[in-house]
Structure formats: structure tokens, C-alpha cells
Design a protein around this motif. Sequence first.
Motif, PDB file in Angstrom:
ATOM      1  N   GLY A 104       0.696  -1.118  -0.056  1.00  0.00           N
ATOM      2  CA  GLY A 104      -0.074  -0.087   0.069  1.00  0.00           C
ATOM      3  C   GLY A 104       0.835   1.320   0.044  1.00  0.00           C
ATOM      4  N   GLU A 105       2.187   1.115   0.178  1.00  0.00           N
ATOM      5  CA  GLU A 105       2.846   2.286   0.202  1.00  0.00           C
ATOM      6  C   GLU A 105       3.750   2.439  -1.236  1.00  0.00           C
ATOM      7  N   GLN A 106       3.292   2.042  -2.315  1.00  0.00           N
ATOM      8  CA  GLN A 106       4.123   2.072  -3.432  1.00  0.00           C
ATOM      9  C   GLN A 106       4.026   3.459  -3.803  1.00  0.00           C
ATOM     10  N   ILE A 107       5.177   3.850  -4.708  1.00  0.00           N
ATOM     11  CA  ILE A 107       5.077   5.096  -5.627  1.00  0.00           C
ATOM     12  C   ILE A 107       4.043   4.970  -6.540  1.00  0.00           C
ATOM     13  N   ALA A 108       3.090   5.838  -6.538  1.00  0.00           N
ATOM     14  CA  ALA A 108       1.871   5.546  -7.578  1.00  0.00           C
ATOM     15  C   ALA A 108       2.359   5.818  -8.986  1.00  0.00           C
ATOM     16  N   VAL A 109       1.645   5.099  -9.796  1.00  0.00           N
ATOM     17  CA  VAL A 109       1.927   5.029 -11.158  1.00  0.00           C
ATOM     18  C   VAL A 109       1.696   6.773 -11.943  1.00  0.00           C
ATOM     19  N   GLY A 110       0.903   7.440 -11.458  1.00  0.00           N
ATOM     20  CA  GLY A 110       0.692   8.658 -11.772  1.00  0.00           C
ATOM     21  C   GLY A 110       1.684   9.656 -11.547  1.00  0.00           C
ATOM     22  N   LEU A 111       2.439   9.642 -10.581  1.00  0.00           N
ATOM     23  CA  LEU A 111       3.558  10.096  -9.844  1.00  0.00           C
ATOM     24  C   LEU A 111       4.822   9.540 -11.036  1.00  0.00           C
ATOM     25  N   LEU A 112       4.972   8.424 -11.292  1.00  0.00           N
ATOM     26  CA  LEU A 112       5.888   7.890 -12.042  1.00  0.00           C
ATOM     27  C   LEU A 112       5.632   8.390 -13.548  1.00  0.00           C
ATOM     28  N   ALA A 113       4.683   8.343 -13.983  1.00  0.00           N
ATOM     29  CA  ALA A 113       4.468   8.754 -15.342  1.00  0.00           C
ATOM     30  C   ALA A 113       4.708  10.190 -15.480  1.00  0.00           C
ATOM     31  N   GLU A 114       4.477  11.229 -14.259  1.00  0.00           N
ATOM     32  CA  GLU A 114       4.875  12.459 -14.606  1.00  0.00           C
ATOM     33  C   GLU A 114       6.171  12.726 -14.499  1.00  0.00           C
ATOM     34  N   ALA A 115       7.085  12.059 -13.793  1.00  0.00           N
ATOM     35  CA  ALA A 115       8.400  12.241 -13.349  1.00  0.00           C
ATOM     36  C   ALA A 115       9.232  11.551 -14.524  1.00  0.00           C
ATOM     37  N   VAL A 116       8.761  10.690 -14.924  1.00  0.00           N
ATOM     38  CA  VAL A 116       9.573   9.573 -16.078  1.00  0.00           C
ATOM     39  C   VAL A 116       8.473   8.944 -17.272  1.00  0.00           C
ATOM     40  N   PRO A 117       8.205   9.953 -18.091  1.00  0.00           N
ATOM     41  CA  PRO A 117       7.014   9.817 -18.936  1.00  0.00           C
ATOM     42  C   PRO A 117       7.636   8.849 -20.011  1.00  0.00           C
ATOM     43  N   GLY A 118       8.886   8.743 -20.394  1.00  0.00           N
ATOM     44  CA  GLY A 118       9.590   7.504 -21.412  1.00  0.00           C
ATOM     45  C   GLY A 118       9.173   6.240 -20.979  1.00  0.00           C
ATOM     46  N   ILE A 119       8.612   5.739 -19.807  1.00  0.00           N
ATOM     47  CA  ILE A 119       8.432   4.381 -19.517  1.00  0.00           C
ATOM     48  C   ILE A 119       6.922   3.915 -19.480  1.00  0.00           C
ATOM     49  N   PRO A 120       6.620   3.089 -20.033  1.00  0.00           N
ATOM     50  CA  PRO A 120       5.158   2.598 -20.118  1.00  0.00           C
ATOM     51  C   PRO A 120       4.905   1.980 -18.580  1.00  0.00           C
ATOM     52  N   TRP A 121       4.316   2.932 -17.661  1.00  0.00           N
ATOM     53  CA  TRP A 121       4.385   2.089 -16.389  1.00  0.00           C
ATOM     54  C   TRP A 121       2.972   1.357 -16.155  1.00  0.00           C
ATOM     55  N   GLU A 122       2.034   1.570 -17.172  1.00  0.00           N
ATOM     56  CA  GLU A 122       0.654   0.950 -17.030  1.00  0.00           C
ATOM     57  C   GLU A 122       0.897  -0.366 -17.717  1.00  0.00           C
ATOM     58  N   ALA A 123       1.767  -0.719 -18.494  1.00  0.00           N
ATOM     59  CA  ALA A 123       1.957  -1.876 -19.028  1.00  0.00           C
ATOM     60  C   ALA A 123       2.446  -3.055 -18.407  1.00  0.00           C
ATOM     61  N   GLY A 124       2.386  -4.230 -18.586  1.00  0.00           N
ATOM     62  CA  GLY A 124       2.906  -5.331 -18.017  1.00  0.00           C
ATOM     63  C   GLY A 124       4.232  -5.702 -18.536  1.00  0.00           C
ATOM     64  N   HIS A 125       5.286  -6.198 -17.865  1.00  0.00           N
ATOM     65  CA  HIS A 125       6.432  -6.522 -18.159  1.00  0.00           C
ATOM     66  C   HIS A 125       7.245  -7.730 -17.685  1.00  0.00           C
ATOM     67  N   PRO A 126       6.294  -8.939 -18.190  1.00  0.00           N
ATOM     68  CA  PRO A 126       6.638 -10.054 -17.758  1.00  0.00           C
ATOM     69  C   PRO A 126       8.179 -10.722 -17.656  1.00  0.00           C
ATOM     70  N   GLU A 127       8.873 -10.085 -18.614  1.00  0.00           N
ATOM     71  CA  GLU A 127      10.516 -10.447 -18.793  1.00  0.00           C
ATOM     72  C   GLU A 127      11.225  -9.308 -18.535  1.00  0.00           C
ATOM     73  N   GLY A 128      10.820  -8.165 -17.876  1.00  0.00           N
ATOM     74  CA  GLY A 128      11.514  -6.969 -17.613  1.00  0.00           C
ATOM     75  C   GLY A 128      11.510  -6.034 -18.848  1.00  0.00           C
ATOM     76  N   LEU A 129      12.160  -4.894 -18.577  1.00  0.00           N
ATOM     77  CA  LEU A 129      12.227  -3.577 -19.346  1.00  0.00           C
ATOM     78  C   LEU A 129      13.398  -2.924 -19.010  1.00  0.00           C
ATOM     79  N   GLY A 130      14.135  -2.678 -19.935  1.00  0.00           N
ATOM     80  CA  GLY A 130      15.456  -1.739 -19.821  1.00  0.00           C
ATOM     81  C   GLY A 130      15.088  -0.460 -19.472  1.00  0.00           C
ATOM     82  N   VAL A 131      16.031   0.282 -18.856  1.00  0.00           N
ATOM     83  CA  VAL A 131      16.096   1.764 -18.354  1.00  0.00           C
ATOM     84  C   VAL A 131      17.105   2.304 -18.696  1.00  0.00           C
ATOM     85  N   GLU A 132      17.013   3.578 -19.629  1.00  0.00           N
ATOM     86  CA  GLU A 132      17.983   4.078 -19.967  1.00  0.00           C
ATOM     87  C   GLU A 132      18.653   5.175 -18.827  1.00  0.00           C
TER      88      GLU A 132
END
Length: 292
Positions: A104-132
Motif C-alpha cells: 500500500g505504500e508504493q510510489i503511484a503510477v501517476g507520479l511515476l508517469a509524470e516524472a519519467v514519461p518515457g517508461i510505459p508504467w501501466e503496461a505489464g513487463h513479464p520479462e523485464g524492461l530496460g531503463v536508460e
Amino acid sequence: MSAIILGWDPDRRNHQAAVERVAATGLHLGRWRVGGQLDATAGTDVWLLLEGDRGRGLIGHGVVLPEQPDAGPPPSVSPQSAAAGPDSTAVYVHIAVDSLLPPGEQIAVGLLAEAVPGIPWEAGHPEGLGVEPADEEAIRSLWRNYGPPPGLDPTLPAAGTYPQHAVIRAAVNRYEQDADARRACLAHHGTSCAACGFSFEQKYGEIGRNFIPVHHLVPAALLGSSYELDPLADLVPLCANCHAMAHAGVATPRTVAELRRIIADAGFLPGATVTDEQLEAQRQARQLLGPQ
């Protein structure tokens, strides 16, 4: 790519138990499926994204352990589900989770999307996602502001708040990080340094109340599988200076009595101004030692 994002399923990984394990020992070890196209070499930073019906958000940080990835699924994953992934070159890597927020204390997707818009936070990543690198620094900045507070020693940064190359990792006796054992130790011994008598509260006032590291007296070589910690006999409060001197240049830590003797024998530097309090502290140290 400087880091990877992996999913965290709170049900399959027993979230609350993992949080408690990180709090008690500093680490939770696990295995994750990682796409073969990702750089999951030892030391790579891992950011954990909460998945499932309890909401999404950034929940933890970890590091890929220095061992060879293996192609077999962990016991909790069936061969059928492992084969269902889109990347047939996926491997499993071992990860040390060193920081994990409670449910319940996770950093919300809305905040993540605002700060790091280049990452598809709402999508599932079953095998991971690379981060620049630029995105990873933005994630780290969020983690510094909204992630976990410092642990028992506030001079140490919370895991994930600095890049791997900026942090020197030191092995810490887990008994010295056990919150319950620490409370019992300080209730018995008090909060002044057992070697030099330094009191953080006396020196710094309210902010220093109940603050002092504790030192585990039992040498690591004697810690067998049947060992049970006695926080009253096996732990003592030591200030950071005395704690460092207990370990400096020796395989077996110096005892409190040895530290007191060293302090008593050291005297004062030529030309130093000595206060009455310092002279009294030295007298008390010699008195504690008894006849030599």
C-alpha cells in the motif's frame, strides 16, 4: 541501459514476509525471469514494479547477484508458464532485494508517469524492461524523495538512493541490525558508549536520544548454525568511533575492555587543551580497568 524494471507479484512472493526480512536482515533473495535481450549482469540495478489487483507502482529496489544466470525456472514457476513468455532466450537471475516498501505504500503510477514519461508504467513487463540512464536517474530521484526512510543508522543511505558505483558496500553483522535485539540491548546497557562513555543525547540533545550503534561481541567464526543471540550478553552500545576501532586492522574484533585500555593508555596529544570532563573520563576508564 543502466538498470532494469521487473514485476513484483505480492501474492506469489509473500510481500509482507519479504518486507520483514529486508527490515531484519537487509536483504530478500529471489529469482526473476529476465528477457535475454536485457543486460542483467552482476551489479545491475533492479527496480521492482508492483503488479496485480492491489494497484501498481514502484515498490522496491535490488541488485543482480554475481552468479551465472540459469535457464531453468524456479520451483514456484511451472515449465508451462515459463515457456509461455514471448522471449525464448529468457533466463532466470538471482536478485538481492535491498529495499522494499510495505503493501500500500508504493510510489503511484501517476507520479511515476509524470516524472519519467518515457517508461510505459501501466503496461505489464513479464520479462523485464530496460531503463536508460536518464530515466534511471529520475527514478532514483523519486526513490530518494518517496522511498523508504534510513534504517537504524541514518548516516547510511537507503538502498537505491545512489548508483551502485557511488556506494561502497560493507558486510554488516545482521545481529547488529536486529531492531528488537537492539532495543533489548539499550534497555539493559543504556545509550552511552560502553567503551568511551560518549552520549549522543548529552552532546546533541533531543535528536541524539536513543541513538547509538550496537556492537556484536561474538566473533563471526564462532557463529554456528545453533547459535542464538542473547541481546543482553552478546550486544553492547558502541559509538561509531569505538565501533570502527574495535574492527580496525584485526580479524577478531577488540573487546570493550581492550578499547577502554587503549583509550586510557592513549593519553592526550602534546599541546592539546584538556577539559576537566576529559580528565574525569580518563580517570574513570582507568578505574574500570582496575590494577594493571
